[in-house]
Design a protein around this motif. Structure first.
Motif, PDB file in Angstrom:
ATOM      1  N   VAL A 204       0.873  -1.005   0.098  1.00 14.20           N
ATOM      2  CA  VAL A 204       0.193  -0.061   0.051  1.00 14.20           C
ATOM      3  C   VAL A 204       0.950   1.277  -0.035  1.00 14.20           C
ATOM      4  N   ILE A 205       0.759   2.071  -1.071  1.00 11.91           N
ATOM      5  CA  ILE A 205       1.509   3.239  -0.947  1.00 11.91           C
ATOM      6  C   ILE A 205       0.817   4.537   0.047  1.00 11.91           C
ATOM      7  N   ARG A 206       1.566   4.867   0.681  1.00  9.02           N
ATOM      8  CA  ARG A 206       1.134   5.797   1.803  1.00  9.02           C
ATOM      9  C   ARG A 206       1.514   7.181   1.815  1.00  9.02           C
ATOM     10  N   VAL A 207       0.743   8.256   2.432  1.00 11.41           N
ATOM     11  CA  VAL A 207       1.624   9.381   2.605  1.00 11.41           C
ATOM     12  C   VAL A 207       1.808   9.625   4.173  1.00 11.41           C
ATOM     13  N   VAL A 208       2.819   9.939   4.525  1.00 13.04           N
ATOM     14  CA  VAL A 208       3.153  10.214   5.855  1.00 13.04           C
ATOM     15  C   VAL A 208       3.683  11.823   6.133  1.00 13.04           C
ATOM     16  N   PRO A 209       2.798  12.651   6.342  1.00 12.57           N
ATOM     17  CA  PRO A 209       3.045  13.890   6.237  1.00 12.57           C
ATOM     18  C   PRO A 209       4.163  14.342   7.537  1.00 12.57           C
ATOM     19  N   ARG A 210       4.076  13.695   8.504  1.00 10.15           N
ATOM     20  CA  ARG A 210       5.153  13.769   9.537  1.00 10.15           C
ATOM     21  C   ARG A 210       5.797  12.631   9.889  1.00 10.15           C
TER      22      ARG A 210
ATOM     23  N   GLU B   5       1.977   8.500  11.476  1.00 11.66           N
ATOM     24  CA  GLU B   5       0.762   8.675  11.152  1.00 11.66           C
ATOM     25  C   GLU B   5       0.513   8.863   9.325  1.00 11.66           C
ATOM     26  N   PHE B   6      -0.410   8.029   8.861  1.00 15.94           N
ATOM     27  CA  PHE B   6      -0.411   7.939   7.446  1.00 15.94           C
ATOM     28  C   PHE B   6      -1.797   8.039   6.962  1.00 15.94           C
ATOM     29  N   ILE B   7      -2.100   8.349   5.634  1.00 15.09           N
ATOM     30  CA  ILE B   7      -3.153   8.020   4.866  1.00 15.09           C
ATOM     31  C   ILE B   7      -2.976   6.969   3.569  1.00 15.09           C
ATOM     32  N   ASN B   8      -3.526   6.108   3.227  1.00 15.36           N
ATOM     33  CA  ASN B   8      -3.321   5.323   2.212  1.00 15.36           C
ATOM     34  C   ASN B   8      -3.827   5.926   0.928  1.00 15.36           C
ATOM     35  N   VAL B   9      -2.834   5.990   0.073  1.00 14.55           N
ATOM     36  CA  VAL B   9      -3.080   6.761  -1.343  1.00 14.55           C
ATOM     37  C   VAL B   9      -3.179   6.057  -2.428  1.00 14.55           C
TER      38      VAL B   9
ATOM     39  N   GLU C 177      -4.770   7.094  -5.704  1.00 10.65           N
ATOM     40  CA  GLU C 177      -6.073   7.799  -5.764  1.00 10.65           C
ATOM     41  C   GLU C 177      -6.012   8.803  -4.365  1.00 10.65           C
ATOM     42  N   LEU C 178      -5.943   9.915  -4.740  1.00  7.47           N
ATOM     43  CA  LEU C 178      -5.790  10.988  -3.670  1.00  7.47           C
ATOM     44  C   LEU C 178      -7.256  11.515  -3.320  1.00  7.47           C
ATOM     45  N   ASP C 179      -7.192  11.346  -2.103  1.00  6.43           N
ATOM     46  CA  ASP C 179      -8.469  12.020  -1.643  1.00  6.43           C
ATOM     47  C   ASP C 179      -8.077  13.224  -0.917  1.00  6.43           C
ATOM     48  N   THR C 180      -7.908  14.385  -1.764  1.00  3.12           N
ATOM     49  CA  THR C 180      -7.476  15.920  -1.385  1.00  3.12           C
ATOM     50  C   THR C 180      -7.942  16.161  -0.057  1.00  3.12           C
TER      51      THR C 180
ATOM     52  N   ALA D  11      -3.547  16.879   7.213  1.00  2.79           N
ATOM     53  CA  ALA D  11      -2.261  17.286   7.385  1.00  2.79           C
ATOM     54  C   ALA D  11      -2.486  18.790   6.515  1.00  2.79           C
ATOM     55  N   PRO D  12      -2.921  19.705   7.264  1.00  2.00           N
ATOM     56  CA  PRO D  12      -3.225  21.139   6.459  1.00  2.00           C
ATOM     57  C   PRO D  12      -2.135  21.783   6.051  1.00  2.00           C
ATOM     58  N   GLN D  13      -0.928  21.401   6.799  1.00  2.43           N
ATOM     59  CA  GLN D  13       0.301  21.893   6.344  1.00  2.43           C
ATOM     60  C   GLN D  13       0.995  21.349   5.153  1.00  2.43           C
ATOM     61  N   LEU D  14       0.628  20.124   4.662  1.00  2.00           N
ATOM     62  CA  LEU D  14       1.152  19.663   3.675  1.00  2.00           C
ATOM     63  C   LEU D  14       0.946  20.137   2.012  1.00  2.00           C
ATOM     64  N   ASP D  15       1.975  20.258   1.602  1.00  2.00           N
ATOM     65  CA  ASP D  15       1.822  20.755   0.201  1.00  2.00           C
ATOM     66  C   ASP D  15       1.645  19.495  -0.860  1.00  2.00           C
ATOM     67  N   ILE D  16       0.297  19.309  -1.102  1.00  2.00           N
ATOM     68  CA  ILE D  16      -0.149  18.201  -1.772  1.00  2.00           C
ATOM     69  C   ILE D  16       0.193  18.262  -3.314  1.00  2.00           C
ATOM     70  N   GLU D  17       0.184  19.508  -3.835  1.00  2.00           N
ATOM     71  CA  GLU D  17       0.954  19.591  -5.171  1.00  2.00           C
ATOM     72  C   GLU D  17       2.304  19.167  -5.220  1.00  2.00           C
ATOM     73  N   SER D  18       3.153  19.200  -4.277  1.00  4.81           N
ATOM     74  CA  SER D  18       4.256  18.754  -4.212  1.00  4.81           C
ATOM     75  C   SER D  18       4.525  17.442  -4.280  1.00  4.81           C
ATOM     76  N   LEU D  19       3.682  16.749  -3.734  1.00  4.95           N
ATOM     77  CA  LEU D  19       3.430  14.923  -3.715  1.00  4.95           C
ATOM     78  C   LEU D  19       3.164  14.357  -4.980  1.00  4.95           C
TER      79      LEU D  19
END
Length: 130
Positions: free
Chosen positions: A11-17, A22-26, A43-46, A53-61
């Motif tokens: 599973v591909i995860r985004v781990v902001p910190r 802590e992570f969200i599966n993407v 599949e990003l649920d933006t 993670a409000p501080q995360l720059d989603i575009e840079s991901l």
């Protein structure tokens, strides 16, 4: 009796910190050698990611996530890793990393329908339950 294919997936995860783990599966990445398949889907649920993670720059991901898909597809513009054999690409992509984009540990499954594995895993592991 249908032929069962063994496959590996992560599973591909985004781990902001990273320090909080802590992570969200993407997305998912699937390797099914018996069906000559190496595939990733994102599949990003933006809205969910922004709330998490409000501080995360989603575009840079996005370029990092797009690179996973490109490497799986073996695209010439995806660099030298994309030119390796499919199993080597899978192992490269699923190697342990301490970064914002990470993979889960790899898991094994069996299926009679390799073409449906990615969709099944997205529904089960990534999409928000209905």
């Amino acid at each position: 009796m249908p032929t069962l294919h063994t496959y590996d997936y992560a599973v591909i995860r985004v781990v902001p910190r990273v320090e909080r783990e802590e992570f969200i599966n993407v997305g998912v990445i699937v390797s099914c050698p018996g069906a000559s398949q190496l595939q990733a889907a994102i599949e990003l649920d933006t809205a969910r990611l922004q709330a998490f993670a409000p501080q995360l720059d989603i575009e840079s991901l996005q370029p990092w996530l797009d690179a996973i898909v490109a490497i799986c597809e073996g695209r010439p513009d995806a660099g030298p890793i994309a030119q390796l054999p499919p199993r080597a690409r899978f192992h490269f992509l699923t190697a342990k990393r301490s970064s914002v984009v990470q993979m889960s540990v790899t898991h094994v499954g069996r299926t009679a329908n390799p073409a449906n594995i990615v969709e099944h895993l997205l529904e089960r592991m990534v999409r928000t339950p209905r």
